[in-house]
Design a protein around this motif. Sequence first.
Motif, short mmCIF file in Angstrom:
data_model
loop_
_atom_site.label_atom_id
_atom_site.label_comp_id
_atom_site.label_asym_id
_atom_site.label_seq_id
_atom_site.Cartn_x
_atom_site.Cartn_y
_atom_site.Cartn_z
N ASP A 134 6.95 -4.10 17.69
CA ASP A 134 7.79 -5.29 17.57
C ASP A 134 8.37 -5.36 16.15
N SER A 135 9.38 -6.20 15.98
CA SER A 135 10.16 -6.21 14.74
C SER A 135 9.33 -6.52 13.50
N ASP A 136 8.44 -7.51 13.60
CA ASP A 136 7.61 -7.86 12.44
C ASP A 136 6.70 -6.71 12.05
N ARG A 137 6.11 -6.08 13.04
CA ARG A 137 5.20 -4.96 12.77
C ARG A 137 5.99 -3.77 12.21
N LEU A 138 7.18 -3.54 12.76
CA LEU A 138 7.99 -2.42 12.27
C LEU A 138 8.36 -2.62 10.81
N LEU A 139 8.77 -3.83 10.46
CA LEU A 139 9.12 -4.13 9.07
C LEU A 139 7.92 -3.90 8.15
N ALA A 140 6.75 -4.36 8.59
CA ALA A 140 5.54 -4.18 7.79
C ALA A 140 5.18 -2.70 7.63
N GLU A 141 5.37 -1.92 8.70
CA GLU A 141 5.06 -0.49 8.65
C GLU A 141 6.01 0.25 7.72
N VAL A 142 7.27 -0.14 7.73
CA VAL A 142 8.25 0.50 6.84
C VAL A 142 7.90 0.23 5.39
N ARG A 143 7.54 -1.00 5.09
CA ARG A 143 7.16 -1.33 3.72
C ARG A 143 5.85 -0.67 3.33
N SER A 144 4.96 -0.50 4.30
CA SER A 144 3.71 0.21 4.03
C SER A 144 3.98 1.67 3.70
N LEU A 145 4.91 2.28 4.41
CA LEU A 145 5.28 3.66 4.10
C LEU A 145 5.88 3.76 2.71
N ALA A 146 6.71 2.79 2.35
CA ALA A 146 7.29 2.78 1.00
C ALA A 146 6.19 2.73 -0.06
N ALA A 147 5.18 1.91 0.18
CA ALA A 147 4.06 1.82 -0.77
C ALA A 147 3.29 3.14 -0.82
N SER A 148 3.14 3.79 0.32
CA SER A 148 2.43 5.08 0.37
C SER A 148 3.19 6.15 -0.39
N VAL A 149 4.50 6.13 -0.29
CA VAL A 149 5.32 7.10 -1.02
C VAL A 149 5.18 6.87 -2.52
N GLN A 150 5.19 5.62 -2.93
CA GLN A 150 5.02 5.33 -4.35
C GLN A 150 3.64 5.79 -4.84
N SER A 151 2.61 5.62 -4.02
CA SER A 151 1.27 6.07 -4.40
C SER A 151 1.22 7.59 -4.49
N ALA A 152 1.88 8.27 -3.56
CA ALA A 152 1.92 9.73 -3.59
C ALA A 152 2.63 10.21 -4.84
N LEU A 153 3.70 9.53 -5.19
CA LEU A 153 4.45 9.87 -6.40
C LEU A 153 3.56 9.74 -7.63
N THR A 154 2.75 8.70 -7.67
CA THR A 154 1.84 8.50 -8.79
C THR A 154 0.80 9.62 -8.85
N ARG A 155 0.24 9.98 -7.68
CA ARG A 155 -0.76 11.06 -7.66
C ARG A 155 -0.16 12.38 -8.14
N MET A 156 1.06 12.65 -7.78
CA MET A 156 1.67 13.93 -8.12
C MET A 156 2.02 14.04 -9.61
N THR A 157 2.00 12.91 -10.31
CA THR A 157 2.28 12.93 -11.74
C THR A 157 1.07 12.54 -12.57
N ASP A 158 -0.09 12.51 -11.92
CA ASP A 158 -1.34 12.16 -12.60
C ASP A 158 -2.21 13.39 -12.75
N GLU A 159 -2.61 13.69 -13.97
CA GLU A 159 -3.35 14.92 -14.26
C GLU A 159 -4.66 15.00 -13.47
N TYR A 160 -5.39 13.89 -13.40
CA TYR A 160 -6.67 13.92 -12.69
C TYR A 160 -6.46 14.17 -11.20
N SER A 161 -5.51 13.48 -10.59
CA SER A 161 -5.24 13.65 -9.16
C SER A 161 -4.83 15.09 -8.85
N VAL A 162 -3.99 15.65 -9.70
CA VAL A 162 -3.56 17.04 -9.51
C VAL A 162 -4.75 17.98 -9.61
#
Length: 245
Positions: A134-162
């Motif tokens: 449904d629309s509300d869930r879809l919107l929440a899932e899209v924003r959740s993916l955006a947050a996940s991408v930002q977290s992945a970006l942080t991991r890829m530029t963090d020495e310890y995570s790498v």
Amino acid sequence: MEVNYMMAYGSAEASLRLLWKLGLLEILLPIQAAYFVGSGFRRRDKQYNMLLSLFSNLDKLLAPDRPCHTSLWFSLLAFHEALSEVPRDPLVVAAFSLGVHNGGDLSEALSIARRINKQHDIGFQELTESKYIDSDRLLAEVRSLAASVQSALTRMTDEYSVSQAMAQYPKAPYSDLVFFPMALYLRVRKIFECVKSGRERGFVPKHGSKIDSELLGMGSLREVRHVFARVVFDTIYPIDDRLEE
């Protein structure tokens, strides 16, 4: 940056395969190497996974005299890392990509995504089985993916995570090399942040399929977002014969 020469000039897929075959991916891009190991991808494997498919589709749009900016291929790495961590419904991925393309107009992105009637590539473990959302869930899932991408970006530029990316594989070489400067991190973050923060004032998305190679090479936000969305769509909803295969 040497990695950029391999990724930005139309030979990224071949470069990833070669680095993996030679055992160098674990040193240069250990997070992506961990994905190969975790998915059981062999050194001489000629099959495709989602990471390779993304870069195969990017390569089709580039050439030695028509490279992309580093931010584009790095954004694809972060996007894929987020999906490999938490697989998503194809509708969510489509709506997210449309939201990136149009500068955060999620109402329009969700509306267009719901009209997609093509079969997605069912061979990717990063995509879950399609179901009604449904629309509300879809919107929440899209924003959740955006947050996940930002977290992945942080991991890829963090020495310890790498450094920990290959820790569960004792025979893998140790690497804590971070090749991506803070300026690139911030630039790629800008590509995606509109999906979380909402429609950007004054941003006009690109229309039509023609790519301005000069602007793409310079890192134009409009051009990078356009090509990012195109590559993602060509990967999720392939226009070649790999579905039948």
